[in-house]
Design a protein around this motif. Structure first.
Motif, PDB file in Angstrom:
ATOM      1  N   ARG A  39       0.831  -1.212   0.000  1.00 31.29           N
ATOM      2  CA  ARG A  39       0.000   0.000   0.000  1.00 31.29           C
ATOM      3  C   ARG A  39       0.864   1.260   0.000  1.00 31.29           C
ATOM      4  N   LEU A  40       1.964   1.229   0.775  1.00 32.73           N
ATOM      5  CA  LEU A  40       2.847   2.396   0.845  1.00 32.73           C
ATOM      6  C   LEU A  40       3.518   2.633  -0.510  1.00 32.73           C
ATOM      7  N   GLU A  41       4.009   1.571  -1.125  1.00 29.84           N
ATOM      8  CA  GLU A  41       4.652   1.705  -2.441  1.00 29.84           C
ATOM      9  C   GLU A  41       3.654   2.222  -3.487  1.00 29.84           C
ATOM     10  N   LYS A  42       2.431   1.757  -3.410  1.00 35.43           N
ATOM     11  CA  LYS A  42       1.410   2.219  -4.350  1.00 35.43           C
ATOM     12  C   LYS A  42       1.126   3.697  -4.157  1.00 35.43           C
ATOM     13  N   ARG A  43       1.075   4.146  -2.895  1.00 37.24           N
ATOM     14  CA  ARG A  43       0.804   5.558  -2.628  1.00 37.24           C
ATOM     15  C   ARG A  43       1.968   6.441  -3.071  1.00 37.24           C
ATOM     16  N   LEU A  44       3.195   5.961  -2.860  1.00 34.12           N
ATOM     17  CA  LEU A  44       4.375   6.745  -3.223  1.00 34.12           C
ATOM     18  C   LEU A  44       4.716   6.646  -4.711  1.00 34.12           C
ATOM     19  N   GLY A  45       4.289   5.560  -5.340  1.00 31.73           N
ATOM     20  CA  GLY A  45       4.584   5.377  -6.770  1.00 31.73           C
ATOM     21  C   GLY A  45       5.998   4.899  -7.032  1.00 31.73           C
ATOM     22  N   VAL A  46       6.658   4.298  -6.052  1.00 27.30           N
ATOM     23  CA  VAL A  46       8.014   3.766  -6.218  1.00 27.30           C
ATOM     24  C   VAL A  46       8.108   2.413  -5.510  1.00 27.30           C
ATOM     25  N   ARG A  47       9.115   1.611  -5.920  1.00 25.11           N
ATOM     26  CA  ARG A  47       9.374   0.341  -5.238  1.00 25.11           C
ATOM     27  C   ARG A  47      10.378   0.605  -4.127  1.00 25.11           C
ATOM     28  N   LEU A  48      10.038   0.184  -2.927  1.00 29.56           N
ATOM     29  CA  LEU A  48      10.901   0.379  -1.778  1.00 29.56           C
ATOM     30  C   LEU A  48      11.771  -0.843  -1.482  1.00 29.56           C
ATOM     31  N   PHE A  49      11.288  -2.054  -1.855  1.00 27.18           N
ATOM     32  CA  PHE A  49      12.018  -3.286  -1.581  1.00 27.18           C
ATOM     33  C   PHE A  49      12.063  -4.162  -2.834  1.00 27.18           C
ATOM     34  N   HIS A  50      13.186  -4.846  -3.014  1.00 29.81           N
ATOM     35  CA  HIS A  50      13.266  -5.978  -3.935  1.00 29.81           C
ATOM     36  C   HIS A  50      12.897  -7.208  -3.130  1.00 29.81           C
ATOM     37  N   ARG A  51      11.988  -8.013  -3.663  1.00 30.90           N
ATOM     38  CA  ARG A  51      11.514  -9.171  -2.910  1.00 30.90           C
ATOM     39  C   ARG A  51      11.886 -10.464  -3.626  1.00 30.90           C
ATOM     40  N   SER A  52      12.227 -11.465  -2.828  1.00 26.58           N
ATOM     41  CA  SER A  52      12.380 -12.821  -3.340  1.00 26.58           C
ATOM     42  C   SER A  52      11.609 -13.731  -2.397  1.00 26.58           C
ATOM     43  N   THR A  53      11.602 -15.006  -2.664  1.00 30.71           N
ATOM     44  CA  THR A  53      10.848 -15.923  -1.809  1.00 30.71           C
ATOM     45  C   THR A  53      11.460 -16.042  -0.423  1.00 30.71           C
ATOM     46  N   ARG A  54      12.765 -15.693  -0.288  1.00 28.18           N
ATOM     47  CA  ARG A  54      13.442 -15.892   0.983  1.00 28.18           C
ATOM     48  C   ARG A  54      13.891 -14.597   1.661  1.00 28.18           C
ATOM     49  N   SER A  55      13.998 -13.518   0.921  1.00 27.44           N
ATOM     50  CA  SER A  55      14.562 -12.316   1.529  1.00 27.44           C
ATOM     51  C   SER A  55      14.025 -11.060   0.848  1.00 27.44           C
ATOM     52  N   ILE A  56      14.323  -9.924   1.471  1.00 29.43           N
ATOM     53  CA  ILE A  56      14.010  -8.630   0.872  1.00 29.43           C
ATOM     54  C   ILE A  56      15.275  -7.785   0.890  1.00 29.43           C
ATOM     55  N   ALA A  57      15.356  -6.850  -0.048  1.00 24.71           N
ATOM     56  CA  ALA A  57      16.486  -5.912  -0.095  1.00 24.71           C
ATOM     57  C   ALA A  57      15.937  -4.534  -0.412  1.00 24.71           C
ATOM     58  N   ILE A  58      16.440  -3.544   0.272  1.00 26.31           N
ATOM     59  CA  ILE A  58      15.936  -2.189   0.089  1.00 26.31           C
ATOM     60  C   ILE A  58      16.468  -1.599  -1.207  1.00 26.31           C
ATOM     61  N   THR A  59      15.647  -0.867  -1.919  1.00 29.40           N
ATOM     62  CA  THR A  59      16.037  -0.230  -3.178  1.00 29.40           C
ATOM     63  C   THR A  59      16.749   1.098  -2.892  1.00 29.40           C
ATOM     64  N   ALA A  60      17.312   1.700  -3.931  1.00 36.85           N
ATOM     65  CA  ALA A  60      17.955   3.015  -3.780  1.00 36.85           C
ATOM     66  C   ALA A  60      16.940   4.044  -3.325  1.00 36.85           C
ATOM     67  N   GLU A  61      15.752   3.975  -3.912  1.00 35.34           N
ATOM     68  CA  GLU A  61      14.694   4.894  -3.494  1.00 35.34           C
ATOM     69  C   GLU A  61      14.288   4.628  -2.048  1.00 35.34           C
ATOM     70  N   GLY A  62      14.259   3.354  -1.676  1.00 39.66           N
ATOM     71  CA  GLY A  62      13.932   2.999  -0.301  1.00 39.66           C
ATOM     72  C   GLY A  62      14.960   3.520   0.691  1.00 39.66           C
ATOM     73  N   THR A  63      16.249   3.450   0.292  1.00 42.00           N
ATOM     74  CA  THR A  63      17.320   3.951   1.163  1.00 42.00           C
ATOM     75  C   THR A  63      17.168   5.456   1.392  1.00 42.00           C
ATOM     76  N   MET A  64      16.875   6.185   0.319  1.00 41.96           N
ATOM     77  CA  MET A  64      16.681   7.635   0.434  1.00 41.96           C
ATOM     78  C   MET A  64      15.472   7.940   1.316  1.00 41.96           C
ATOM     79  N   PHE A  65      14.417   7.167   1.109  1.00 37.53           N
ATOM     80  CA  PHE A  65      13.197   7.385   1.893  1.00 37.53           C
ATOM     81  C   PHE A  65      13.423   7.040   3.361  1.00 37.53           C
ATOM     82  N   LEU A  66      14.256   6.021   3.627  1.00 34.62           N
ATOM     83  CA  LEU A  66      14.538   5.598   5.001  1.00 34.62           C
ATOM     84  C   LEU A  66      15.229   6.723   5.769  1.00 34.62           C
ATOM     85  N   GLU A  67      16.167   7.409   5.146  1.00 32.55           N
ATOM     86  CA  GLU A  67      16.858   8.508   5.813  1.00 32.55           C
ATOM     87  C   GLU A  67      15.891   9.637   6.165  1.00 32.55           C
TER      88      GLU A  67
END
Length: 295
Positions: A39-67
């Motif tokens: 829901r958050l990614e849809k509202r912001l219009g960007v991908r915050l995480f790369h997802r796999s079946t076992r793990s997640i990784a934060i995207t560059a946009e997610g890193t900027m948003f985290l700060e």
């Protein structure tokens, strides 16, 4: 508040790098965390995480948003700490409206200032009817009935008047035994500055002896000059007892006709109604109610 909640979920997920661990930390399921991030990614219009079946990784946009989110929550925490400190001790600017006779309240007010040095006092002296809320006052002190439902009220104390003069005056002109005797005396009057009318002397007299008419020898729009003139033997003044308590105690002024005084007035303190009363107002109301008539 819902947006703040989703930002908090994002921060925990980004820092733990796991929806499952984020859910454990927040007390919700991992699927609830995942749905909140969608829901958050849809509202912001960007991908915050790369997802796999076992793990997640934060995207560059997610890193900027985290700060940015960290800065937001840091400001919220600082605001909460600042508010908590404000609630813990009275501090800040306190704007108070007092009647023109309020200069005679100064012994109590100066004691308050010594007791609460972090409170900055802004005093406004007037006898007009101020709008407490519209004019931005924290508190007002007045006599008379209160009809504004937006205000809270507490009685500070009752007072009555006394007709007083100096010993020298009475030695020269005699002591009045009844109100009608005042017609042969020099009378000093208080004039309301808003209307120009003279304040009535609250004397009880026998109407069979005719209408009580007092000579108007001098007048003043505040009480302090009347106190001074009476002390200097220039005439008799009718003044609130609390304003001349010290002068009577040390013999500078002598009260007469006390049995003929008919009024009892009340001073009240008023402040805007609020579920959360600020510490500075709470402290001022409590202090004045305990000290105004004990100075």
């Amino acid at each position: 508040m819902e947006n703040i909640g989703s930002l908090n979920v994002f921060m925990v997920a980004a820092e733990t790098r796991s929806f499952a661990r984020a859910g454990e930390a927040l007390g919700i399921s991992s699927s609830a965390v995942g749905k909140a991030m969608v829901r958050l990614e849809k509202r912001l219009g960007v991908r915050l995480f790369h997802r796999s079946t076992r793990s997640i990784a934060i995207t560059a946009e997610g890193t900027m948003f985290l700060e940015r989110c960290r800065r937001i929550f840091s400001e919220i925490e600082a605001a909460e700490q600042e508010l908590s400190q404000t609630l813990a001790a009275p501090r800040g600017r306190l704007r108070v409206s007092l009647p023109l006779a309020g200069m005679l309240f100064m012994p109590a007010i100066t004691k308050f200032m010594h007791a609460f040095p972090d409170v900055s006092i802004d005093l406004d002296f007037t006898d007009r009817l101020v709008d407490v809320i519209e004019e931005g006052f924290d508190a007002v002190v007045r006599t008379g009935d209160i009809t504004d439902s937006r205000l809270m009220m507490r009685t500070l104390g009752k007072f009555s008047h006394r007709v007083v003069g100096s010993k020298e005056y009475f030695a020269r002109f005699g002591i009045p035994k009844k109100p009608q005797d005042l017609s042969a005396h020099t009378c000093l009057h208080h004039k309301y500055p808003s209307s120009g009318k003279l304040e009535r002397w609250p004397l009880r007299h026998d109407p069979r002896e005719g209408k009580l008419e007092l000579p108007v020898s001098s007048m003043a729009s505040t009480l302090e000059p009347l106190v001074s003139m009476a002390e200097q033997g220039l005439g008799l003044a009718c003044l609130p007892l609390f304003t001349i308590h010290d002068q009577i105690a040390d013999g500078k002024l002598v009260p007469v006709l006390a049995d003929h005084i008919e009024d009892v007035g009340e001073f009240r303190i008023l402040w805007p109604s609020s579920r959360h009363l600020s510490p500075k107002i709470q402290a001022f109301v409590k202090f004045m109610s305990e000290n105004l008539f004990r100075t």
